[in-house]
Design a protein around this motif. Structure first.
Motif, PDB file in Angstrom:
ATOM      1  N   PHE A  11       0.845  -1.185   0.000  1.00 48.75           N
ATOM      2  CA  PHE A  11       0.000   0.000   0.000  1.00 48.75           C
ATOM      3  C   PHE A  11       0.883   1.238   0.000  1.00 48.75           C
ATOM      4  O   PHE A  11       2.035   1.203   0.407  1.00 48.75           O
ATOM      5  N   GLU A  12       0.314   2.343  -0.489  1.00 49.28           N
ATOM      6  CA  GLU A  12       1.054   3.587  -0.665  1.00 49.28           C
ATOM      7  C   GLU A  12       0.748   4.576   0.458  1.00 49.28           C
ATOM      8  O   GLU A  12      -0.418   4.779   0.804  1.00 49.28           O
ATOM      9  N   LEU A  13       1.794   5.177   1.000  1.00 50.15           N
ATOM     10  CA  LEU A  13       1.669   6.254   1.979  1.00 50.15           C
ATOM     11  C   LEU A  13       2.671   7.341   1.643  1.00 50.15           C
ATOM     12  O   LEU A  13       3.590   7.126   0.847  1.00 50.15           O
ATOM     13  N   ARG A  14       2.537   8.486   2.252  1.00 50.97           N
ATOM     14  CA  ARG A  14       3.461   9.588   1.993  1.00 50.97           C
ATOM     15  C   ARG A  14       4.867   9.283   2.494  1.00 50.97           C
ATOM     16  O   ARG A  14       5.842   9.741   1.923  1.00 50.97           O
ATOM     17  N   LYS A  15       4.963   8.528   3.617  1.00 50.97           N
ATOM     18  CA  LYS A  15       6.271   8.167   4.139  1.00 50.97           C
ATOM     19  C   LYS A  15       6.209   6.781   4.765  1.00 50.97           C
ATOM     20  O   LYS A  15       5.127   6.256   5.030  1.00 50.97           O
ATOM     21  N   LYS A  16       7.355   6.185   4.989  1.00 51.00           N
ATOM     22  CA  LYS A  16       7.456   4.850   5.565  1.00 51.00           C
ATOM     23  C   LYS A  16       6.909   4.850   6.981  1.00 51.00           C
ATOM     24  O   LYS A  16       7.212   5.752   7.762  1.00 51.00           O
ATOM     25  N   GLN A  17       6.064   3.883   7.296  1.00 50.95           N
ATOM     26  CA  GLN A  17       5.475   3.744   8.626  1.00 50.95           C
ATOM     27  C   GLN A  17       5.685   2.320   9.128  1.00 50.95           C
ATOM     28  O   GLN A  17       5.729   1.382   8.332  1.00 50.95           O
ATOM     29  N   ASP A  18       5.776   2.165  10.435  1.00 52.58           N
ATOM     30  CA  ASP A  18       5.934   0.849  11.040  1.00 52.58           C
ATOM     31  C   ASP A  18       4.577   0.347  11.538  1.00 52.58           C
ATOM     32  O   ASP A  18       4.054   0.835  12.536  1.00 52.58           O
ATOM     33  N   PHE A  19       3.999  -0.588  10.807  1.00 57.39           N
ATOM     34  CA  PHE A  19       2.715  -1.173  11.181  1.00 57.39           C
ATOM     35  C   PHE A  19       2.871  -2.613  11.651  1.00 57.39           C
ATOM     36  O   PHE A  19       1.911  -3.380  11.649  1.00 57.39           O
ATOM     37  N   LEU A  20       4.068  -3.008  12.062  1.00 60.59           N
ATOM     38  CA  LEU A  20       4.295  -4.391  12.474  1.00 60.59           C
ATOM     39  C   LEU A  20       3.438  -4.789  13.675  1.00 60.59           C
ATOM     40  O   LEU A  20       3.123  -5.963  13.848  1.00 60.59           O
ATOM     41  N   TRP A  21       3.017  -3.843  14.481  1.00 59.84           N
ATOM     42  CA  TRP A  21       2.168  -4.143  15.627  1.00 59.84           C
ATOM     43  C   TRP A  21       0.832  -4.751  15.186  1.00 59.84           C
ATOM     44  O   TRP A  21       0.202  -5.489  15.942  1.00 59.84           O
ATOM     45  N   LEU A  22       0.413  -4.480  13.953  1.00 61.48           N
ATOM     46  CA  LEU A  22      -0.838  -5.054  13.444  1.00 61.48           C
ATOM     47  C   LEU A  22      -0.744  -6.572  13.303  1.00 61.48           C
ATOM     48  O   LEU A  22      -1.743  -7.272  13.409  1.00 61.48           O
ATOM     49  N   LYS A  23       0.452  -7.093  13.074  1.00 62.09           N
ATOM     50  CA  LYS A  23       0.623  -8.535  12.887  1.00 62.09           C
ATOM     51  C   LYS A  23       0.270  -9.306  14.161  1.00 62.09           C
ATOM     52  O   LYS A  23      -0.056 -10.475  14.102  1.00 62.09           O
ATOM     53  N   GLU A  24       0.304  -8.633  15.322  1.00 60.81           N
ATOM     54  CA  GLU A  24      -0.117  -9.264  16.574  1.00 60.81           C
ATOM     55  C   GLU A  24      -1.607  -9.591  16.549  1.00 60.81           C
ATOM     56  O   GLU A  24      -2.059 -10.485  17.254  1.00 60.81           O
ATOM     57  N   LEU A  25      -2.371  -8.862  15.746  1.00 62.40           N
ATOM     58  CA  LEU A  25      -3.811  -9.067  15.654  1.00 62.40           C
ATOM     59  C   LEU A  25      -4.181 -10.188  14.694  1.00 62.40           C
ATOM     60  O   LEU A  25      -5.281 -10.729  14.765  1.00 62.40           O
ATOM     61  N   GLY A  26      -3.294 -10.522  13.759  1.00 60.47           N
ATOM     62  CA  GLY A  26      -3.567 -11.557  12.773  1.00 60.47           C
ATOM     63  C   GLY A  26      -2.898 -11.237  11.455  1.00 60.47           C
ATOM     64  O   GLY A  26      -2.017 -10.380  11.372  1.00 60.47           O
ATOM     65  N   LYS A  27      -3.353 -11.913  10.401  1.00 61.36           N
ATOM     66  CA  LYS A  27      -2.774 -11.733   9.066  1.00 61.36           C
ATOM     67  C   LYS A  27      -3.507 -10.620   8.327  1.00 61.36           C
ATOM     68  O   LYS A  27      -4.735 -10.611   8.239  1.00 61.36           O
ATOM     69  N   ILE A  28      -2.744  -9.690   7.770  1.00 61.58           N
ATOM     70  CA  ILE A  28      -3.315  -8.595   6.986  1.00 61.58           C
ATOM     71  C   ILE A  28      -3.674  -9.133   5.603  1.00 61.58           C
ATOM     72  O   ILE A  28      -2.830  -9.696   4.917  1.00 61.58           O
TER      73      ILE A  28
END
Length: 52
Positions: A11-28
């Motif tokens: 996915f596209e965003l304006r800058k690099k973001q760390d969303f690794l915490w979402l993986k604790e919730l399950g598979k994206i």
């Protein structure tokens, strides 16, 4: 724009973001990054349930 990756979803965003915490919730399985509001939403599969 910077391409970010979670699991097999990009996915596209304006800058690099760390969303690794979402993986604790399950598979994206999807990302809604083209909202008029500027918000971003993630589809997360946790066991047999899909969470949007």
């Amino acid at each position: 724009m910077v391409t970010n990756y979670l699991d097999n979803v990009s996915f596209e965003l304006r800058k690099k973001q760390d969303f690794l915490w979402l993986k604790e919730l399950g598979k994206i399985f999807c990302v809604f990054d083209q909202q008029d509001s500027g918000n971003i939403s993630f589809g997360v599969q946790n066991g047999e349930k899909n969470i949007l």
